[in-house]
Scaffold this motif. Sequence first.
Motif, PDB file in Angstrom:
ATOM      1  N   TYR A   1     -22.386  -7.379   7.424  1.00  0.00           N
ATOM      2  CA  TYR A   1     -22.976  -6.621   8.515  1.00  0.00           C
ATOM      3  C   TYR A   1     -24.033  -7.507   9.167  1.00  0.00           C
ATOM      4  O   TYR A   1     -25.012  -7.883   8.517  1.00  0.00           O
ATOM      5  N   GLN A   2     -23.805  -7.878  10.431  1.00  0.00           N
ATOM      6  CA  GLN A   2     -24.685  -8.803  11.155  1.00  0.00           C
ATOM      7  C   GLN A   2     -24.966 -10.062  10.328  1.00  0.00           C
ATOM      8  O   GLN A   2     -26.091 -10.555  10.284  1.00  0.00           O
ATOM      9  N   GLY A   3     -23.926 -10.566   9.685  1.00  0.00           N
ATOM     10  CA  GLY A   3     -24.049 -11.791   8.908  1.00  0.00           C
ATOM     11  C   GLY A   3     -24.534 -11.617   7.489  1.00  0.00           C
ATOM     12  O   GLY A   3     -24.466 -12.562   6.692  1.00  0.00           O
ATOM     13  N   GLU A   4     -25.020 -10.438   7.137  1.00  0.00           N
ATOM     14  CA  GLU A   4     -25.513 -10.175   5.782  1.00  0.00           C
ATOM     15  C   GLU A   4     -24.384  -9.622   4.919  1.00  0.00           C
ATOM     16  O   GLU A   4     -23.740  -8.627   5.285  1.00  0.00           O
ATOM     17  N   ARG A   5     -24.144 -10.239   3.775  1.00  0.00           N
ATOM     18  CA  ARG A   5     -23.084  -9.777   2.890  1.00  0.00           C
ATOM     19  C   ARG A   5     -23.508  -8.486   2.195  1.00  0.00           C
ATOM     20  O   ARG A   5     -24.588  -8.413   1.589  1.00  0.00           O
TER      21      ARG A   5
ATOM     22  N   ARG B   1     -27.744   2.016   9.471  1.00  0.00           N
ATOM     23  CA  ARG B   1     -26.901   0.937   9.992  1.00  0.00           C
ATOM     24  C   ARG B   1     -25.463   1.388  10.254  1.00  0.00           C
ATOM     25  O   ARG B   1     -24.889   1.077  11.285  1.00  0.00           O
ATOM     26  N   MET B   2     -24.871   2.112   9.308  1.00  0.00           N
ATOM     27  CA  MET B   2     -23.482   2.543   9.435  1.00  0.00           C
ATOM     28  C   MET B   2     -23.370   3.996   8.986  1.00  0.00           C
ATOM     29  O   MET B   2     -23.933   4.369   7.968  1.00  0.00           O
TER      30      MET B   2
ATOM     31  N   ILE C   1     -27.987  10.224  14.425  1.00  0.00           N
ATOM     32  CA  ILE C   1     -29.409  10.538  14.561  1.00  0.00           C
ATOM     33  C   ILE C   1     -30.314   9.426  14.052  1.00  0.00           C
ATOM     34  O   ILE C   1     -31.423   9.233  14.561  1.00  0.00           O
ATOM     35  N   ALA C   2     -29.858   8.656  13.060  1.00  0.00           N
ATOM     36  CA  ALA C   2     -30.690   7.575  12.523  1.00  0.00           C
ATOM     37  C   ALA C   2     -30.537   6.278  13.303  1.00  0.00           C
ATOM     38  O   ALA C   2     -31.115   5.255  12.941  1.00  0.00           O
ATOM     39  N   GLY C   3     -29.720   6.297  14.369  1.00  0.00           N
ATOM     40  CA  GLY C   3     -29.578   5.120  15.224  1.00  0.00           C
ATOM     41  C   GLY C   3     -28.717   4.015  14.655  1.00  0.00           C
ATOM     42  O   GLY C   3     -29.053   2.827  14.815  1.00  0.00           O
ATOM     43  N   PRO C   4     -27.579   4.319  14.015  1.00  0.00           N
ATOM     44  CA  PRO C   4     -26.730   3.261  13.468  1.00  0.00           C
ATOM     45  C   PRO C   4     -26.072   2.455  14.581  1.00  0.00           C
ATOM     46  O   PRO C   4     -25.850   2.964  15.685  1.00  0.00           O
ATOM     47  N   ALA C   5     -25.732   1.211  14.282  1.00  0.00           N
ATOM     48  CA  ALA C   5     -25.019   0.377  15.248  1.00  0.00           C
ATOM     49  C   ALA C   5     -23.515   0.557  15.138  1.00  0.00           C
ATOM     50  O   ALA C   5     -22.775   0.185  16.042  1.00  0.00           O
ATOM     51  N   LEU C   6     -23.038   1.119  14.011  1.00  0.00           N
ATOM     52  CA  LEU C   6     -21.612   1.299  13.772  1.00  0.00           C
ATOM     53  C   LEU C   6     -21.354   2.699  13.237  1.00  0.00           C
ATOM     54  O   LEU C   6     -22.025   3.137  12.298  1.00  0.00           O
ATOM     55  N   VAL C   7     -20.389   3.385  13.839  1.00  0.00           N
ATOM     56  CA  VAL C   7     -19.963   4.697  13.357  1.00  0.00           C
ATOM     57  C   VAL C   7     -18.458   4.658  13.133  1.00  0.00           C
ATOM     58  O   VAL C   7     -17.699   4.251  14.020  1.00  0.00           O
ATOM     59  N   VAL C   8     -18.037   5.063  11.942  1.00  0.00           N
ATOM     60  CA  VAL C   8     -16.624   5.189  11.618  1.00  0.00           C
ATOM     61  C   VAL C   8     -16.212   6.626  11.886  1.00  0.00           C
ATOM     62  O   VAL C   8     -16.823   7.559  11.360  1.00  0.00           O
ATOM     63  N   CYS C   9     -15.188   6.809  12.711  1.00  0.00           N
ATOM     64  CA  CYS C   9     -14.696   8.145  13.051  1.00  0.00           C
ATOM     65  C   CYS C   9     -13.319   8.322  12.429  1.00  0.00           C
ATOM     66  O   CYS C   9     -12.351   7.689  12.862  1.00  0.00           O
ATOM     67  N   ASP C  10     -13.223   9.161  11.402  1.00  0.00           N
ATOM     68  CA  ASP C  10     -11.972   9.377  10.686  1.00  0.00           C
ATOM     69  C   ASP C  10     -11.284  10.632  11.222  1.00  0.00           C
ATOM     70  O   ASP C  10     -11.620  11.744  10.837  1.00  0.00           O
TER      71      ASP C  10
END
Length: 320
Positions: free
Chosen positions: A69-73, A89-90, A164-173
């Motif tokens: 995630y953004q280069g961080e493993r 974040r996600m 609400i927490a401002g994540p950069a990535l959301v997975v929509c299932d």
Amino acid sequence: MSEPLLRVDGLSRHFPMAGGAQLRAVEQVSFSLAAGEVVALVGESGSGKSTLARTVLGLYDKTAGRVYYQGERLPGHYRAADFRRQAARMQMVFQDPGGTLNPRLTVGESLAEPLLLSGRRSEVAARVADWLGRVGLDPSAAGRYPHEFSGGQRQRLGIARALIAGPALVVCDEPVSALDVSVQAQIVNLLMRLRADEGVALLLIAHDLALVRHIADRVLVMYRGEIVEEAPVARLFAAPQHPYTALLLASCPSGDPARRLPQPAPVQGLEVGAEGCQFAPRCPRATARCQQRPALSEVGEQGRVACHHPLGEEAPRSAT
């Protein structure tokens, strides 16, 4: 080239079975997702889409591979502290919004949980009221319980809880498959508006190919736990390269005759072992070469396909 928001490298998730066997739900999957991008993950039920998404998010432990995630493993096994970091974040929007919201908590308490996990207690009330308004609900809804809302309203609450927490990535299932058609359009429009306003990236799991065509930038096609094709959405729908992708698109109803692909005739393809092409038993183009597993190789601009005989090539004469 800048680091993608999410990078998945050789990710596998196996489940133990009776007798010591392993179910390979996800096998050697690699892809990336840029900030603000919408990537759709499509395939038949049981192809591993949801398992892949849950493994990326850390809901399942990784059997093999790496997620960045953004280069961080990210860790292969998550602890409570890891989930607290991930909350900002996600996030994930589930198919059944009722499973997202605790029936014993008010809507306001459920929406507050991601903020509390990320340590942002001072802004809880204001952000809950703000996000209820953003998804088209009155802020007074914070004091009500999930059973007091319709299915479409609960999905709006699930989206608010995810963002609400401002994540950069959301997975929509499958975020709209359990809803009425009229409500589906409202939820899709809401997701696209929030994407435009918040710049959030979406990993969209969907069976509805018309929805994918409407909102995705790129498409990943999964078959039996593997990515078999990746392409920009317009090119994939116009000229699919993998026979399985063509089969999926042919099954999608279309009111425009020009967009209809011919339905392939049922075939008895080539029987292969576990290390061969998994689609060969259903493939009209299969040959002896398909006894070997095809690599996911670049084809054209920004596309990849795992096929020894992609549809862009002349059909092999020795097909069986």
